[in-house]
Design a protein around this motif. Structure first.
Motif, short mmCIF file in Angstrom:
data_model
loop_
_atom_site.label_atom_id
_atom_site.label_comp_id
_atom_site.label_asym_id
_atom_site.label_seq_id
_atom_site.Cartn_x
_atom_site.Cartn_y
_atom_site.Cartn_z
N PHE A 1 0.86 -1.18 0.00
CA PHE A 1 0.03 0.13 0.13
C PHE A 1 0.89 1.21 0.09
O PHE A 1 2.20 1.20 0.35
N ALA A 2 0.42 2.38 -0.25
CA ALA A 2 0.93 3.89 -0.01
C ALA A 2 0.21 4.51 0.82
O ALA A 2 -1.20 4.36 0.81
N LEU A 3 0.69 5.04 1.54
CA LEU A 3 0.08 6.02 2.59
C LEU A 3 1.10 7.46 2.52
O LEU A 3 2.21 7.28 3.10
N THR A 4 0.58 8.21 2.11
CA THR A 4 1.30 9.51 1.67
C THR A 4 0.48 10.72 1.77
O THR A 4 -0.78 10.90 1.71
N ASN A 5 1.13 11.76 2.35
CA ASN A 5 0.83 13.20 2.38
C ASN A 5 0.98 13.80 0.73
O ASN A 5 1.98 13.95 0.37
N PHE A 6 -0.26 14.12 0.15
CA PHE A 6 0.22 14.15 -1.30
C PHE A 6 -1.26 14.83 -1.66
O PHE A 6 -2.40 14.56 -1.24
N GLY A 7 -1.22 16.10 -2.43
CA GLY A 7 -2.48 16.80 -2.83
C GLY A 7 -3.16 15.83 -4.12
O GLY A 7 -2.55 15.01 -4.65
N ILE A 8 -4.51 16.09 -4.28
CA ILE A 8 -5.02 15.41 -5.48
C ILE A 8 -4.81 15.98 -6.58
O ILE A 8 -4.06 15.14 -7.61
N GLY A 9 -4.22 17.29 -7.04
CA GLY A 9 -3.70 17.85 -8.26
C GLY A 9 -2.45 17.10 -8.47
O GLY A 9 -1.90 16.89 -9.58
N SER A 10 -1.63 17.33 -7.52
CA SER A 10 -0.18 17.10 -7.56
C SER A 10 0.26 15.64 -7.58
O SER A 10 0.99 15.21 -8.41
N PHE A 11 -0.75 14.73 -6.98
CA PHE A 11 -0.69 13.19 -7.22
C PHE A 11 -0.71 12.74 -8.67
O PHE A 11 -0.24 11.97 -9.47
#
Length: 204
Positions: free
Chosen positions: A105-115
């Motif tokens: 799995f990935a668990l990340t602080n990431f924006g919707i657009g930036s991802f």
């Protein structure tokens, strides 16, 4: 304790995330230091990671600091140049685990657009069995709520999750919920941790 899923952070685990390095190269260290002292750019990025609009959040910040307007806008306009390079050893471990049938799995602080932008360059972002992206979840690490959402969604007991992240506050928050953890400080250490947990990664 056996591990039923391995959870990767992304920034500084799979992709280097050091915006200061980009700005040092483009505008010089002196200008970069002045800008980061005047503007809470990482706080701005946290707002994106909580689900704020990628472009608007950054451009609105730029308008508040006209002396650094152009440089702040680079955080959006040149984002792929900030988020690099790939950390190939970690990507190889991700793929080795998946090939062996271990859920990853990935668990990340990431924006919707930036991802979504990152997906255009980094194909491995589509290779996880499950992705937990803070922008879609409305909460960022190390808030306990993001870990609770992961547990509720995957249905795996906390002690059977193995999580790596490069930030100690994120690691401690996972530990508080009973997760197995590894503070990422390089591929070699992560590789050793996986082997220590009995996971099927190659020797060496």
């Amino acid at each position: 304790m056996s591990i039923d899923a391995v959870i990767f952070d992304i920034g500084n685990v799979l992709i280097e995330w050091q915006p200061e390095t980009y700005y040092d190269r483009v505008v010089g260290a002196e200008r970069r230091k002045a800008m980061f002292a005047a503007v809470d750019l990482h706080g701005m990025n946290d707002e994106v990671d909580r689900g704020g609009d990628f472009r608007q959040t950054i451009y609105d910040t730029a308008e508040k600091y006209p002396a650094f307007r152009d440089e702040i806008r680079m955080w959006h306009d040149n984002w792929l140049d900030l988020a690099q390079p790939r950390i190939e050893g970690s990507i190889a471990l991700l793929r080795e685990l998946r090939a062996a049938g271990v859920p990853v799995f990935a668990l990340t602080n990431f924006g919707i657009g930036s991802f979504e932008l990152a997906r255009t360059r980094y194909e491995f972002l589509d290779e996880f069995d499950r992705r937990y992206i803070s922008g879609h979840m409305g909460v960022i690490k190390p808030d306990a709520g993001i870990y609770a959402q992961v547990e509720a969604d995957c249905g795996i007991a906390p002690e059977r999750l193995l999580f790596t992240d490069d930030r100690i506050d994120n690691i401690r928050a996972a530990q508080a919920r009973g997760w197995q953890t590894h503070l990422f400080d390089g591929v070699a250490g992560w590789h050793a941790a996986l082997r220590a947990h009995g996971l099927p990664v190659s020797g060496g």
